[in-house]
Design an enzyme around this catalytic site. Structure first.
Site, PDB file in Angstrom:
ATOM      1  N   ASP A   1       0.817  -1.213   0.000  1.00 31.12           N
ATOM      2  CA  ASP A   1       0.000   0.000   0.000  1.00 31.12           C
ATOM      3  C   ASP A   1       0.855   1.271   0.000  1.00 31.12           C
ATOM      4  OD1 ASP A   1      -2.022  -1.826   0.366  1.00 31.12           O
ATOM      5  OD2 ASP A   1      -2.796  -0.929   2.208  1.00 31.12           O
TER       6      ASP A   1
ATOM      7  N   HIS B   1       3.854  -2.377   2.918  1.00 26.52           N
ATOM      8  CA  HIS B   1       3.898  -1.006   2.387  1.00 26.52           C
ATOM      9  C   HIS B   1       5.168  -0.814   1.562  1.00 26.52           C
ATOM     10  CE1 HIS B   1       1.129  -0.804   5.781  1.00 26.52           C
ATOM     11  NE2 HIS B   1       0.522   0.147   5.096  1.00 26.52           N
TER      12      HIS B   1
HETATM   13 ZN   LIG Z   1      -2.469   3.152   3.350  1.00 26.39          ZN
END
Ligand SMILES: [Zn+2]
Ligand SMILES: *[C@@H]1O[C@H](CO)[C@@H](O)[C@H](O)[C@H]1NC(C)=O
Ligand SMILES: *[C@@H]1O[C@H](CO)[C@@H](O)[C@H](O)[C@H]1NC(C)=O
Ligand SMILES: *[C@@H]1O[C@H](CO)[C@@H](O)[C@H](O)[C@H]1NC(C)=O
Ligand SMILES: *[C@@H]1O[C@H](CO)[C@@H](O)[C@H](O)[C@H]1NC(C)=O
Ligand SMILES: *[C@@H]1O[C@H](CO)[C@@H](O)[C@H](O)[C@H]1NC(C)=O
Ligand SMILES: *[C@@H]1O[C@H](CO)[C@@H](O)[C@H](O)[C@H]1NC(C)=O
Ligand SMILES: *[C@@H]1O[C@H](CO)[C@@H](O)[C@H](O)[C@H]1NC(C)=O
Length: 317
Positions: free
Chosen positions: A131, A281
């Site tokens: 993400d 991430h």
């Molecule tokens: Zn996020």
């Protein structure tokens, strides 16, 4: 989960401001002042110049929106899109910090871990999802995935796409699964309907304008989704993908979690044959380092989030 999610947002923007630029598609920013960008109100003063969008703002988007530049983190709802609001309740709103949701039939994922009937929360494979990109750290991950012939799933922010269009196009060229993480990483259940539409619509526009991708799937920032957000997303053709296996890689930046903690956990899942959707991430170098090693452990080849649903096409356009 609430606190962790907030920290992810913080680390996103913190890490961006600390980023180093090495890859050819990560040229240093020109110092152009850009008054369009609003401030990240929660986190104090912002380096506005940092968000200088390099992506082209195409004529078709000008024709629809009447604008000529990419907007900031809270993009405007555009009347010309003719979104059908009929039947969508204007609330109740709840905030991420207080999670003051009183009606559990809202089916909130971030407050109650409630999953809608069409939401994807689990996978019969062990897959990596990243993400908050694209960022200047993403190319290091892409390079590794290319060398090892693995594919990953990326949930991108529209604002990052327009700031790093070349990185987004590289993700696309490498054949990774691409989906939306909204435009400006807002907690959607806190927003009125028009602002939710805008967050989703502008992310799609950014992805379409930059690489011709019109997403089918989206991951709500902070896992913030309830039935109202689901209804809006569904009318925009978007299906929710959340996660069931959190690496908590954002804790690497404050050393409350080490790389070895994460690798031990992944080995344990792998050994126990546990499948699911790993949350990671690509917004800091250390989380990218973790992603590379996790990819070595998981080694899932060409399996992406599209395979969780046997979807032959990861996006529309
Ligand atoms: Zn996020
Ligand atoms: C960027 O430009 C602005 C306005 O021209 C100036 O005030 C600021 O100091 C510059 N920042 C850097 C880091 O050079
Ligand atoms: C959009 O439409 C609403 C009412 O339908 C109106 O109040 C608003 O001013 C319009 N916004 C723009 C930018 O035209
Ligand atoms: C808007 O949505 C409602 C509820 O689904 C539907 O009944 C109505 O026909 C739609 N209106 C338009 C113009 O599509
Ligand atoms: C939750 O708190 C926010 C901000 O204080 C408020 O606007 C909202 O109406 C509250 N929601 C509920 C369901 O009480
Ligand atoms: C809770 O929400 C459902 C629909 O989402 C609604 O039918 C019900 O009346 C609500 N209950 C209360 C106590 O507000
Ligand atoms: C996608 O981009 C094309 C131009 O390449 C445009 O005609 C189309 O309307 C766009 N669609 C969306 C949903 O953004
Ligand atoms: C993924 O597919 C490509 C061809 O599309 C193939 O060259 C590559 O070896 C595959 N990777 C794995 C790990 O199976």
């Amino acid at each position: 989960m609430k606190i962790s999610a907030l920290a992810v947002l913080f680390t996103t923007f913190f890490s961006l401001s600390m980023a180093a630029f090495h890859a050819p598609w990560s040229r240093p920013f020109t110092n152009t002042s850009n008054t369009i960008f609003d401030s990240l109100s929660c986190f104090g003063p912002v380096q506005k110049d940092f968000y200088y969008p390099r992506a082209n703002f195409p004529k078709w988007l000008s024709d629809i929106t009447g604008l000529h530049r990419w907007p900031g983190l809270s993009p405007p709802y555009v009347n010309g899109t003719n979104f059908n609001f009929s039947g969508i309740p204007e609330g109740p709103l709840y905030t991420q910090q207080s999670c003051n949701v009183t009606n559990h039939s809202l089916c909130s994922f971030d407050c109650d871990l409630c999953v809608g009937p069409k939401d994807i929360r689990h996978c019969n494979h062990l897959i990596q999802t990243f993400d908050d990109g694209p960022t200047p750290d993403t190319p290091t991950l892409l390079h590794h995935l290319h060398r090892t012939r693995n594919k990953a799933s990326f949930f991108v922010l529209g604002i990052q796409v327009v700031v790093y269009p070349d990185v987004f196009r590289a993700m696309h060229n490498e054949g990774h699964f691409l989906a939306s993480h909204t435009y400006g990483h807002k907690h959607l259940p806190s927003l009125p309907n028009r602002d939710i539409v805008a967050q989703l619509q502008w992310a799609t526009w950014a992805m379409n304008a930059t690489a011709g991708v019109i997403p089918k799937y989206f991951r709500p920032p902070f896992g913030g989704v309830d039935n109202r957000v689901r209804m809006i997303a569904e009318r925009l053709g978007l299906t929710v993908i959340v996660w069931d296996l959190d690496t908590n890689d954002w804790k690497l930046t404050d050393a409350s979690r080490t790389l070895d903690d994460i690798y031990d956990q992944i080995h344990a899942w792998k050994t126990s044959n546990i499948h699911g959707i790993l949350l990671e991430h690509d917004n800091t170098m250390i989380s990218v380092d973790a992603g590379i090693e996790i990819s070595n452990i998981v080694g899932n080849g060409n399996i992406t989030a599209a395979n969780c649903k046997d979807d032959s096409a990861a996006w529309y356009g």
